[in-house]
Design a protein around this motif. Structure first.
Motif, short mmCIF file in Angstrom:
data_model
loop_
_atom_site.label_atom_id
_atom_site.label_comp_id
_atom_site.label_asym_id
_atom_site.label_seq_id
_atom_site.Cartn_x
_atom_site.Cartn_y
_atom_site.Cartn_z
N LYS A 173 -35.84 -40.68 -31.75
CA LYS A 173 -35.67 -40.59 -30.01
C LYS A 173 -35.09 -39.38 -30.50
O LYS A 173 -34.96 -38.96 -28.88
N THR A 174 -34.26 -38.38 -31.45
CA THR A 174 -33.76 -37.78 -31.16
C THR A 174 -34.27 -36.59 -31.75
O THR A 174 -34.60 -36.41 -32.71
N ASP A 189 -34.30 -34.93 -25.83
CA ASP A 189 -34.67 -36.26 -25.96
C ASP A 189 -35.84 -36.59 -26.94
O ASP A 189 -36.98 -35.52 -26.18
#
Ligand code: BGC
Ligand code: CA
Length: 309
Positions: A173-174, A189
């Motif tokens: 997610k990063t 993000d």
């Protein structure tokens, strides 16, 4: 506590050794010599190195699911057939900036390639600002340009100077990203389904003496290992706190990138550059341009991803 050991394992003699990636299926280390126009493949078991020449600078090389590799040569993303040494252009980027070149690239956990560009380098790490871009390419060879900013006259302005290290968090997610001249390691993000990035923030700002952030790798604990160009070290950052938790010194100043590999991904391989060193620096750093292995770190890396196209 295990004892950390740094050894020079590949006498690559590179101008700009870069982009190491461990190839699981072959148990070999792939890396490039950007300015030397070479892709190298080294086996720790046999200590043999095979090399293929490229027609232009080569910024990165990554394994490809359908076989062979994908590399960033000049401004072209090319397919590499290792056995015949044939390269076929898949796409071209930055057509409007003929002196730009591709730099670091990596494949995300879904098989999408992300790679960036930079403007012409007058001297190492000196480029005209804002000429670079970050691109992604999906398996059907669709290319998307990221980090574009539209200014008041509706012109698209790039926010990238020297597109460099990149990797993803364990939960995907990063997206961690380095534009070297910003002197920061940043996070976005990341949407693994679309490849969209947003919400940029600084994870770590390099300190005096640490040089410029270059290539990086995320370990199996989710921490970042960042090679510091002109810093002679790899630093370990906890992205949750923004704290530098460790620093490993190498016997060369231009440490350029790193990746985990070897048995159980417990070795950290670090590439280096010699281009830009003056005569006395070359005398002091006879190992500049070679590739190193750091053992005894007590951490493990993760397998690399292959381009899905
Ligand atoms: C680039 C070099 C540059 C260095 C430091 C590398 O990734 O390929 O040309 O000098 O980063 O920013
Ligand atoms: Ca780099």
């Amino acid at each position: 506590m295990s004892s950390v050991k740094v050894e020079c394992v590949v006498k690559a003699g590179a101008l700009i050794g870069e982009g190491p990636v461990w190839e699981e299926s072959e148990q070999t280390l792939l890396f490039v010599d950007i300015a030397g126009h070479k892709i190298h493949r080294w086996s720790p078991t046999t200590n043999q190195m095979q090399s293929v020449e490229t027609e232009d600078s080569v910024g990165f090389v990554v394994p490809r699911m359908s076989g062979g590799y994908v590399a960033g040569v000049g401004r072209c993303i090319v397919a590499v057939d290792w056995s015949t040494e044939m390269m076929t252009s898949l796409v071209e980027v930055d057509e409007d900036k003929p002196t730009n070149r591709l730099n670091d690239g990596k494949v995300d956990p879904t098989g999408r390639l992300l790679a960036g560009t930079m403007g012409k380098e007058e001297r190492p790490a000196e480029v005209q600002k804002g000429q670079g871009s970050l691109f992604s390419m999906t398996s059907d060879l669709t290319v998307t340009r990221h980090l574009r900013q539209v200014d008041i006259s509706n012109l698209s302005v790039s926010q990238v100077d020297i597109s460099n290290g990149l990797d993803w968090s364990l939960d995907q997610k990063t997206f961690f990203y380095i534009d070297s001249l910003s002197l920061t390691v940043d996070a976005f993000d990341y949407d693994p389904t679309t490849g969209n990035i947003c919400n940029r923030r600084v994870v770590y700002r390099l300190q005096e003496g640490e040089g410029l952030p270059d290539g990086m790798a995320v370990d199996a604990d989710g921490r970042l290992w960042v090679a510091c160009y002109n810093g002679g070290r790899v630093i370990n950052i906890d992205p949750a706190t923004g704290v530098r938790v460790r620093s490993v010194s190498l016997p060369v100043m231009k440490t350029t990138s790193c990746c985990f590999g070897g048995p159980g991904y417990s070795d950290l391989y670090v590439t280096s550059a010699s281009l830009g060193l003056d005569q006395s620096e070359r005398r002091e750093q006879p190992l500049a341009g070679h590739t190193f292995r750091v053992t005894g770190l007590g951490v493990k890396g993760r397998p690399s991803n292959s381009f899905s196209g």
